[in-house]
Design an enzyme around this catalytic site. Structure first.
Site, short mmCIF file in Angstrom:
data_model
loop_
_atom_site.label_atom_id
_atom_site.label_comp_id
_atom_site.label_asym_id
_atom_site.label_seq_id
_atom_site.Cartn_x
_atom_site.Cartn_y
_atom_site.Cartn_z
N GLY A 9 0.84 -1.21 0.00
CA GLY A 9 0.00 0.00 0.00
C GLY A 9 0.87 1.25 0.00
O GLY A 9 0.53 2.26 0.62
N ILE A 36 -1.11 -2.02 -5.64
CA ILE A 36 -1.85 -2.76 -6.68
C ILE A 36 -1.49 -2.24 -8.09
O ILE A 36 -1.62 -2.96 -9.07
CB ILE A 36 -3.36 -2.71 -6.38
N ARG A 37 -1.05 -0.97 -8.14
CA ARG A 37 -0.58 -0.38 -9.40
C ARG A 37 0.75 0.31 -9.18
O ARG A 37 0.99 0.83 -8.10
CB ARG A 37 -1.57 0.69 -9.89
N TYR A 140 -15.56 -0.49 7.72
CA TYR A 140 -14.12 -0.21 7.91
C TYR A 140 -13.75 -0.41 9.38
O TYR A 140 -12.77 -1.09 9.71
CB TYR A 140 -13.85 1.22 7.44
C1 AKB Z 1 -11.08 7.72 7.79
O1 AKB Z 1 -11.57 8.85 7.94
O2 AKB Z 1 -11.71 6.74 7.36
C2 AKB Z 1 -9.64 7.50 8.20
C3 AKB Z 1 -9.53 7.01 9.59
C4 AKB Z 1 -9.87 7.88 10.72
O3 AKB Z 1 -9.14 5.90 9.79
N1 AKB Z 1 -8.90 8.71 8.03
#
Ligand code: AKB
Length: 316
Positions: A9, A36-37, A140
């Site tokens: 990354g 990845i690129r 996330y």
């Molecule tokens: C996001 O905003 O998703 C990131 C983080 C706080 O992990 N910058």
């Protein structure tokens, strides 16, 4: 064995600056940047790696006799909500691949970036402690909680030396915003330097924990270089530079650009921010491995504006 560091990354916001810092520290021939690129401004060794492909990671690890891995590839909070299952697949699969490769090839040290996104409604919003309850509201955030626990599992079960930081929002001039909720705090400086009005997707009073890129990269290298016995937390460490709201950053920018204009149109990213801490307690990182931030809002603003002005002037 000579140190050989693989950065996965390396084209991202942290990856770019970290790769350069590691090259300066260890020498270009010891750092294998990958993404990845291939990027335009690759300077040094670069290998294309799709980290969902474990065989490709193995190939590069064997080819360069890699001893350390920094795994930075991930889809961030706001972008992740567009495709929750795809985000889960990428964030979790790439990390499990790295852990498995590290186990198989006896990698000495591994770095895993977590985030303040691991926190949700169950954690105190102010001065959130390291061991607060984790009930994230984004895919996330869920993937980062999962990743932290896998890190601890591989440490306990296989003795892998994995170190991790929960990054707050990172502010830097080297890359454009990349799908995060805190990215308004990067974009706002670009608009100020270009003398454009900025429309903020968060409400003016939404305080979030932030950090300048130089502090974030320094913290990353410092935790990786700390003696193993000083790393007491094997999930992830809270760190913070400062905490501020859009209104506060705008008022700091007006010290240099008195005519700077901002308006507020909160969107779905406001809902994400509502679940996150306003400020972070990073006393464990300070105590265990000596973490200390250097940049405050004034020095971040001054540096961002100086660097972005120079970049835009070069492109005119
Ligand atoms: C996001 O905003 O998703 C990131 C983080 C706080 O992990 N910058």
């Amino acid at each position: 064995m000579d140190t050989a560091i693989l950065v996965i990354g390396a084209n991202g916001q942290v990856g770019k600056v970290l790769t350069k810092a590691l090259q300066d520290k260890y020498g270009k021939e010891r750092i294998i940047a990958s993404d990845i690129r291939k990027s335009e401004d690759t300077n040094g060794i670069f290998e294309v790696i799709d980290a969902t492909d474990i065989d490709r990671i193995k190939e590069v690890v064997v080819q360069y006799k890699v001893t350390q891995i920094y795994h930075l590839a991930a889809i961030l909070s706001a972008k992740g909500e567009e495709n929750p299952l795809g985000t889960w697949n990428i964030n979790v699969k790439t990390w499990l691949n790295v852990l498995e490769v590290a186990r198989i090839y006896n990698i000495e040290k591994v770095f895993y970036p977590s985030s303040i996104a691991v926190f949700g409604n169950g954690a105190p919003r102010n001065n959130t402690p390291n061991n607060a309850y984790l009930d994230p509201a984004t895919v996330y955030g869920i993937s980062k909680v999962d990743g932290e626990n896998w890190a601890q599992y591989y440490h306990i079960k296989y003795g892998l030396d994995i170190r991790s930081i929960r990054y707050p929002g990172i502010i830097g001039y080297q890359s454009l915003p990349g799908g995060g909720t805190t990215d308004y705090a990067v974009d706002i400086y670009h608009k100020a330097v270009l003398n454009e009005r900025f429309t903020c997707f968060l409400r003016e009073d939404t305080a979030l924990p932030m950090i300048f890129i130089d502090d974030a990269v320094r913290a990353t290298i410092e935790i990786m270089e700390a003696p193993a016995e000083s790393i007491k937390v094997r999930t992830s460490y809270n760190i913070e530079g400062i905490s501020f709201s859009p209104k506060e950053i705008a008022s700091e920018i007006r010290e240099l650009y008195p005519d700077f204009k901002i308006d507020y149109k909160p969107d779905f990213r406001q809902d994400i921010a509502e679940y996150w801490p306003k400020s972070i307690d990073d006393s464990e990182a300070k105590m265990d491995w000596g973490w200390q931030p250097k940049y405050d809002l004034y020095s971040i603003t001054e540096t961002m504006i100086r660097e972005l002005k120079a970049q835009y002037e070069m492109t005119i």
